[in-house]
Design an enzyme around this catalytic site. Sequence first.
Site, mmCIF file in Angstrom:
data_model
loop_
_atom_site.group_PDB
_atom_site.id
_atom_site.type_symbol
_atom_site.label_atom_id
_atom_site.label_comp_id
_atom_site.label_asym_id
_atom_site.label_seq_id
_atom_site.Cartn_x
_atom_site.Cartn_y
_atom_site.Cartn_z
ATOM 1 C CB THR A 138 61.207 -34.447 -10.681
ATOM 2 O OG1 THR A 138 60.232 -33.742 -9.885
ATOM 3 C CG2 THR A 138 61.112 -35.937 -10.402
ATOM 4 C CG ASP B 87 63.776 -22.756 0.521
ATOM 5 O OD1 ASP B 87 63.754 -23.923 0.131
ATOM 6 O OD2 ASP B 87 62.727 -22.082 0.722
ATOM 7 C CG ASP C 182 63.263 -23.636 4.145
ATOM 8 O OD1 ASP C 182 62.089 -23.970 4.422
ATOM 9 O OD2 ASP C 182 64.118 -24.424 3.696
ATOM 10 N NE ARG D 192 62.511 -25.885 -6.919
ATOM 11 C CZ ARG D 192 63.707 -25.469 -7.289
ATOM 12 N NH1 ARG D 192 63.902 -25.071 -8.531
ATOM 13 N NH2 ARG D 192 64.698 -25.405 -6.453
HETATM 14 C C1 PRP Z 1 59.981 -22.143 -4.398
HETATM 15 C C2 PRP Z 1 59.574 -20.769 -4.885
HETATM 16 C C3 PRP Z 1 58.818 -21.101 -6.151
HETATM 17 C C4 PRP Z 1 59.576 -22.275 -6.683
HETATM 18 C C5 PRP Z 1 60.459 -21.777 -7.789
HETATM 19 O O1 PRP Z 1 58.955 -22.785 -3.769
HETATM 20 O O2 PRP Z 1 58.822 -20.065 -3.958
HETATM 21 O O3 PRP Z 1 57.462 -21.415 -5.935
HETATM 22 O O4 PRP Z 1 60.373 -22.788 -5.611
HETATM 23 O O5 PRP Z 1 61.080 -22.828 -8.416
HETATM 24 P P1 PRP Z 1 60.765 -23.233 -9.918
HETATM 25 O O6 PRP Z 1 60.771 -21.976 -10.713
HETATM 26 O O7 PRP Z 1 61.918 -24.135 -10.250
HETATM 27 O O8 PRP Z 1 59.451 -23.950 -9.957
HETATM 28 P P2 PRP Z 1 59.115 -24.210 -3.089
HETATM 29 O O9 PRP Z 1 58.744 -25.287 -4.058
HETATM 30 O O10 PRP Z 1 60.446 -24.328 -2.437
HETATM 31 O O11 PRP Z 1 57.978 -24.236 -2.023
HETATM 32 P P3 PRP Z 1 57.765 -23.331 -0.716
HETATM 33 O O12 PRP Z 1 57.465 -21.937 -1.199
HETATM 34 O O13 PRP Z 1 56.587 -23.969 -0.073
HETATM 35 O O14 PRP Z 1 58.989 -23.383 0.135
HETATM 36 N N1 URA Z 2 63.239 -21.725 -4.705
HETATM 37 C C1 URA Z 2 63.862 -20.941 -3.793
HETATM 38 O O1 URA Z 2 63.300 -20.646 -2.740
HETATM 39 N N2 URA Z 2 65.111 -20.503 -4.071
HETATM 40 C C2 URA Z 2 65.745 -20.796 -5.214
HETATM 41 O O2 URA Z 2 66.884 -20.342 -5.403
HETATM 42 C C3 URA Z 2 65.095 -21.621 -6.149
HETATM 43 C C4 URA Z 2 63.833 -22.053 -5.876
#
Ligand code: PRP
Ligand code: URA
Length: 208
Positions: free
Chosen positions: A107, A199, A202, A103
């Site tokens: 944006t 997160d 993380d 994400r």
């Molecule tokens: C997080 C989560 C989803 C996304 C959700 O991933 O695991 O994939 O955000 O958000 P959305 O519904 O607004 O799209 P992130 O982009 O943080 O990546 P990561 O899993 O690599 O940390």
């Molecule tokens: N992605 C995450 O990991 N946590 C949130 O709360 C939203 C998006």
Amino acid sequence: MSNLFPSSHPLVAHKLTKLRDVATQPKKFRELVREIAGLLTYEVTADLPTVPRAAQTPMGTANGVELSEKIGLIPILRAGLGMVEGVWELIPNAEVWHIGLYRDERTLKPVEYYNKLPVAPTVDVCLVLDPMLATGGSAVATIDILKRWGAKKIKFVGILAAPEGIATLHGKHPDVPIHIAAVDSHLNEIGYIVPGLGDAGDRQFGTG
Ligand code: PRP
Ligand code: URA
């Protein structure tokens, strides 16, 4: 919403409470993600079709069944990875096809960085795995990819959802059921689920 299936299982709620806790360290966090994914698997697979299959027991023949559809797991990288083992414990023959999306922090739109799907679908049912359904952008983008691939039957399996993400996913893909451990209150101004768990990537990978 008819295509939304929040879990009502006490074990899921119990483990989710520990998962949310800010004091839960990555090792325990990963364990809980895996266990909740396993419990949700029991719920999301409740309508899978079967065909008759007899089993020869030491005492005779039992009329049983076996699953008739091939199942694919589609973890959205990174955070969806932690759910795979929990599902695999129950469906060890499931194929796993990774989709890499992150994400954009500014944006909040998903950016695709990994997709090695073969030319034609190799499975009958796709279970999209991602713990967090926030704005819904990542889930919608993944399901767009799967539908272009030719997938006919898709289900989303997650741990926490915001109402905003549910509305977006239902709006773009009303045919896709959402199986979720719990639905939270809202998104904050930077797109995080409240109260949520922070997160998910993380916290699993110790990168926060
Ligand atoms: C997080 C989560 C989803 C996304 C959700 O991933 O695991 O994939 O955000 O958000 P959305 O519904 O607004 O799209 P992130 O982009 O943080 O990546 P990561 O899993 O690599 O940390
Ligand atoms: N992605 C995450 O990991 N946590 C949130 O709360 C939203 C998006």
